[in-house]
Design a protein around this motif. Sequence first.
Motif, PDB file in Angstrom:
ATOM      1  N   HIS A 177     -26.827  -2.073  19.229  1.00  0.00           N
ATOM      2  CA  HIS A 177     -27.493  -2.883  18.274  1.00  0.00           C
ATOM      3  C   HIS A 177     -28.801  -3.392  18.676  1.00  0.00           C
ATOM      4  CE1 HIS A 177     -27.215  -5.965  15.163  1.00  0.00           C
ATOM      5  NE2 HIS A 177     -27.920  -6.508  15.865  1.00  0.00           N
TER       6      HIS A 177
ATOM      7  N   VAL B 151     -28.686   7.683  19.628  1.00  0.00           N
ATOM      8  CA  VAL B 151     -27.459   7.541  19.029  1.00  0.00           C
ATOM      9  C   VAL B 151     -26.251   8.383  19.337  1.00  0.00           C
ATOM     10  CG1 VAL B 151     -26.594   8.080  16.561  1.00  0.00           C
ATOM     11  CG2 VAL B 151     -28.649   6.996  16.877  1.00  0.00           C
TER      12      VAL B 151
ATOM     13  N   ALA C 286     -24.745   6.566  22.209  1.00  0.00           N
ATOM     14  CA  ALA C 286     -23.929   5.638  21.697  1.00  0.00           C
ATOM     15  C   ALA C 286     -22.610   6.059  21.221  1.00  0.00           C
ATOM     16  CB  ALA C 286     -24.373   4.846  20.778  1.00  0.00           C
ATOM     17  N   VAL C 287     -22.607   7.221  20.803  1.00  0.00           N
ATOM     18  CA  VAL C 287     -21.345   7.955  20.266  1.00  0.00           C
ATOM     19  C   VAL C 287     -20.320   8.509  21.401  1.00  0.00           C
ATOM     20  CG1 VAL C 287     -20.472  10.034  18.990  1.00  0.00           C
ATOM     21  CG2 VAL C 287     -22.175   8.659  18.196  1.00  0.00           C
TER      22      VAL C 287
ATOM     23  N   GLU D 290     -19.642   3.408  21.491  1.00  0.00           N
ATOM     24  CA  GLU D 290     -20.213   2.499  20.618  1.00  0.00           C
ATOM     25  C   GLU D 290     -20.221   2.713  19.336  1.00  0.00           C
ATOM     26  OE1 GLU D 290     -23.882   0.411  22.653  1.00  0.00           O
ATOM     27  OE2 GLU D 290     -23.989   2.298  23.412  1.00  0.00           O
ATOM     28  N   LEU D 291     -20.330   3.988  19.080  1.00  0.00           N
ATOM     29  CA  LEU D 291     -20.266   4.266  17.389  1.00  0.00           C
ATOM     30  C   LEU D 291     -19.347   5.211  17.333  1.00  0.00           C
ATOM     31  CD1 LEU D 291     -24.321   4.377  16.792  1.00  0.00           C
ATOM     32  CD2 LEU D 291     -22.561   2.510  15.957  1.00  0.00           C
TER      33      LEU D 291
ATOM     34  N   VAL E   5     -21.621  10.133  14.151  1.00  0.00           N
ATOM     35  CA  VAL E   5     -22.440   9.824  13.131  1.00  0.00           C
ATOM     36  C   VAL E   5     -23.568  10.740  13.017  1.00  0.00           C
ATOM     37  CG1 VAL E   5     -23.939   8.051  14.308  1.00  0.00           C
ATOM     38  CG2 VAL E   5     -23.706   8.064  12.057  1.00  0.00           C
TER      39      VAL E   5
ATOM     40  N   SER F 248     -27.124  11.516  13.204  1.00  0.00           N
ATOM     41  CA  SER F 248     -28.130  10.156  13.888  1.00  0.00           C
ATOM     42  C   SER F 248     -29.405  10.548  12.961  1.00  0.00           C
ATOM     43  CB  SER F 248     -28.464  11.238  15.384  1.00  0.00           C
ATOM     44  OG  SER F 248     -28.748  12.451  15.517  1.00  0.00           O
TER      45      SER F 248
ATOM     46  N   LEU G  81     -28.586   8.099  10.342  1.00  0.00           N
ATOM     47  CA  LEU G  81     -28.873   6.678  11.052  1.00  0.00           C
ATOM     48  C   LEU G  81     -30.329   6.312  11.063  1.00  0.00           C
ATOM     49  CD1 LEU G  81     -26.494   5.019  13.613  1.00  0.00           C
ATOM     50  CD2 LEU G  81     -28.906   4.722  13.478  1.00  0.00           C
TER      51      LEU G  81
ATOM     52  N   LEU H 248     -25.012  -0.509  10.734  1.00  0.00           N
ATOM     53  CA  LEU H 248     -23.944  -0.034  11.870  1.00  0.00           C
ATOM     54  C   LEU H 248     -22.477  -0.394  11.127  1.00  0.00           C
ATOM     55  CD1 LEU H 248     -25.626  -0.907  15.394  1.00  0.00           C
ATOM     56  CD2 LEU H 248     -25.687   1.125  13.996  1.00  0.00           C
TER      57      LEU H 248
ATOM     58  N   ILE I 135     -21.510   2.216   8.868  1.00  0.00           N
ATOM     59  CA  ILE I 135     -21.154   3.448   9.561  1.00  0.00           C
ATOM     60  C   ILE I 135     -19.768   3.364  10.080  1.00  0.00           C
ATOM     61  CG2 ILE I 135     -21.596   4.754  11.643  1.00  0.00           C
ATOM     62  CD1 ILE I 135     -24.596   4.448  10.819  1.00  0.00           C
ATOM     63  N   ARG I 136     -19.385   2.227  10.641  1.00  0.00           N
ATOM     64  CA  ARG I 136     -18.264   1.934  11.199  1.00  0.00           C
ATOM     65  C   ARG I 136     -17.119   1.976  10.039  1.00  0.00           C
ATOM     66  NH1 ARG I 136     -21.526  -1.811  15.086  1.00  0.00           N
ATOM     67  NH2 ARG I 136     -21.438  -0.575  17.134  1.00  0.00           N
TER      68      ARG I 136
END
Length: 205
Positions: free
Chosen positions: A93, A146, A149-150, A154-155, A158, A160, A163, A195, A198-199
């Motif tokens: 974030h 991104v 993060a996946v 963290e995510l 997705v 990227s 996003l 975010l 997405i979540r």
Amino acid sequence: MSAAMADGTADRPPARRPGGRNARVRAQILAATVELVARDGIAGFRYEEVAEFAGVHKTSVYRNWPDREELVVEALLRYAEDLASVADTGDIHRDLVDFILALAGGLETPFGRTLEQAIQPARHSATVKALTKILDQRVAAMRRRVDTAVDRGELPPVDSSFLGEMISGPVHLIVNRGMRPFTRTDAERIVGVVLAGIRATAPHA
């Protein structure tokens, strides 16, 4: 008579080291080029104005860049170096907020305006290729951050690229309208909404 004097080497000036005054002159010319392209666009850029705008002699421009388009390409690439970086603090974030804040700041600079103008159709193929390279580097940096993060959880998985479009689109809209400054609050809200969406829409195992 010494060997050095015999072959004339004693009378030769010492070789110029890289950097120094020549490096400063080149930097002035590149900065002036970005300013002029931002002001007039690529098609309207006048090679002849660079020396006066940079405060250097015309021969300095012609000697370093005999070709107009080579000068434009090098200037754009030189001033794009910071655009392709995305920090990795471990907090996706925060990193995305900082990224779009930097993007907003960049769009308000002469280089940013140049980039926005040049994304539109242009006749100068080499310049277009250089700008495409800049944009590709930015997209690749975003994807890497991104994807990291996946991998860390963290995510959720997705796209990227999607996003990146979702968080950068509002930045371009606000900055290009020029109605108000783009703030950290804007960045926090945009990243937070994207975010969260997405979540919330991620498929559950």
